[in-house]
Design an enzyme around this catalytic site. Sequence first.
Site, PDB file in Angstrom:
ATOM      1  N   ASN A  63       0.800  -1.224   0.000  1.00 63.83           N
ATOM      2  CA  ASN A  63       0.000   0.000   0.000  1.00 63.83           C
ATOM      3  C   ASN A  63       0.835   1.278   0.000  1.00 63.83           C
ATOM      4  O   ASN A  63       0.386   2.311  -0.498  1.00 63.83           O
ATOM      5  CB  ASN A  63      -0.986   0.003   1.175  1.00 63.83           C
TER       6      ASN A  63
ATOM      7  N   CYS B 282      -3.378   1.028   6.870  1.00 66.98           N
ATOM      8  CA  CYS B 282      -3.559   0.223   8.081  1.00 66.98           C
ATOM      9  C   CYS B 282      -4.075   1.070   9.240  1.00 66.98           C
ATOM     10  O   CYS B 282      -4.819   0.587  10.099  1.00 66.98           O
ATOM     11  CB  CYS B 282      -2.260  -0.468   8.460  1.00 66.98           C
TER      12      CYS B 282
ATOM     13  N   GLU C  95       8.773   0.846  16.656  1.00 66.82           N
ATOM     14  CA  GLU C  95       9.910   1.390  15.922  1.00 66.82           C
ATOM     15  C   GLU C  95       9.751   2.893  15.806  1.00 66.82           C
ATOM     16  O   GLU C  95       8.663   3.440  15.986  1.00 66.82           O
ATOM     17  CB  GLU C  95      10.038   0.739  14.538  1.00 66.82           C
TER      18      GLU C  95
END
Length: 487
Positions: A157, A288, A460
């Site tokens: 994506n 997402c 992260e």
Amino acid sequence: MPDKIVVAGVAVDTRHWIGGKRVASAGTFTDTSPIDGGVLGEIARGGPAEAEAAVAAAREAFPAWAATPRAERARILHAIADGVEKRIEELAVVETTDNGALLRSHRRGVMPRVAHNFRFFADWLLTLGHEDFETRGHTNHVSWDPAGPCVLITPWNAPLMLATWKVAPALAAGDTVVLKPAEWSPLTASLLADIAAEAGLPAGVLNVVQGYGSEIGDTLTSHPDVRRISFTGSVPTAKRIAASAAANLTPLSLELGGKSPLLVFADADLDLAVDLAVEQYDNAGQVCLAATRILVEESVAEEFTRRFADKAGALTQGDPRDEATDIGPNIHPRQLEKIDGFVRRAVEAGARAVVGGERRDGQFYAPTLLTDVAQDSEIVQEEVFGPVLTLQTFADEDEAVRLANDTRFGLAATLATGDPERAERVTARLVAGTVWVNCFFVRDLQAPFGGSRQSGVGREGGTWSFDFYCDLKNTVTAPKGWSHSHG
């Protein structure tokens, strides 16, 4: 199979990049454009042999790269960023052709962010460190040691941006990389290999292998020489990767799906709330982080829905290369079938399409808003990954929080309210890796990023990236004149 194809006027090598060389495969897979379904070319289809070769190249290159001084690693990362900036237009047109996202977004936001990813982690590397501290006269010194070869598996994506979100900190940390891009959008990863080589990155430090899922992925994720695995994608694939990595206890960073809520309270700026809701159609809903569950306080639900329908109805859907387009195609016929299946089953179960609800010509799905949905229904509980939102109402804060938290996911949440105290109360109760208050998709690379529950494992960003891509070591030194530890 030709070694190169021409995409939107840009030559792209279709072979793997392993050990500083282009490597072909016996088999290929077909890459098509979601814009018109046209074939872009045949891409080298790797398997266990290519996976083994890439890991071997990364292992061989690791000692020298790990020993490279921080300043030199940072210089090379800045040189890669320079190369990206020189080729922003090429990268933008290739990625739009390959994955269907808006060209204007690639030009103005995504590709500049790719360069920024490299610059940020190069600069962060040079400031990374802890102050020494003492324990009963002994000095503790914490260091970040490069971990080793990393396997990075990235989604379709936002192919290049999400790849470099992983590649940049891994390289900065002194690790070597095997990058496996998604088979539906592999092209800009190949261009990245060219840019990195031109920037002076030594052979074997970055390797790019292409292929279908488990055909190549199982070898990469179960390999005993791999020291880190970072994956962005679906929960089922993550479970398979985790099982594969378990044999070697390889540390994982997993950024997975979401079913994020947008909570709209009656005291919110309703125009802002509607803007935030319509923004969830970005990238044809293939994000997402998207807040696909709109939760609206009962007293303003009717007005919110009316304004939303008006604004969503004004969106332009079409060719992503057109400056006027707001929503492009979905990436693949298989994804389109999946989206349509979710909506059809929801309508059959009693949902009502206030906006959209149907396929359009080509690989386009109409921006959709469904109401009259049950909390335990599939459409509320499962990630669609398309331009499909649901709308539910709540009576008070407790119900809003209960509905917001009532899925197996916990990636993000968005809150629209005019009351700072309410924002603080509700935010504290939401299960999410990121919460946005009266805004959406504002991300700083210094901040931790990841999900709770089945939306992921680990974080992260900033120092958190180095915590993952490095082996942290604490060295304890006795005071001068001491010949043994005093425990």
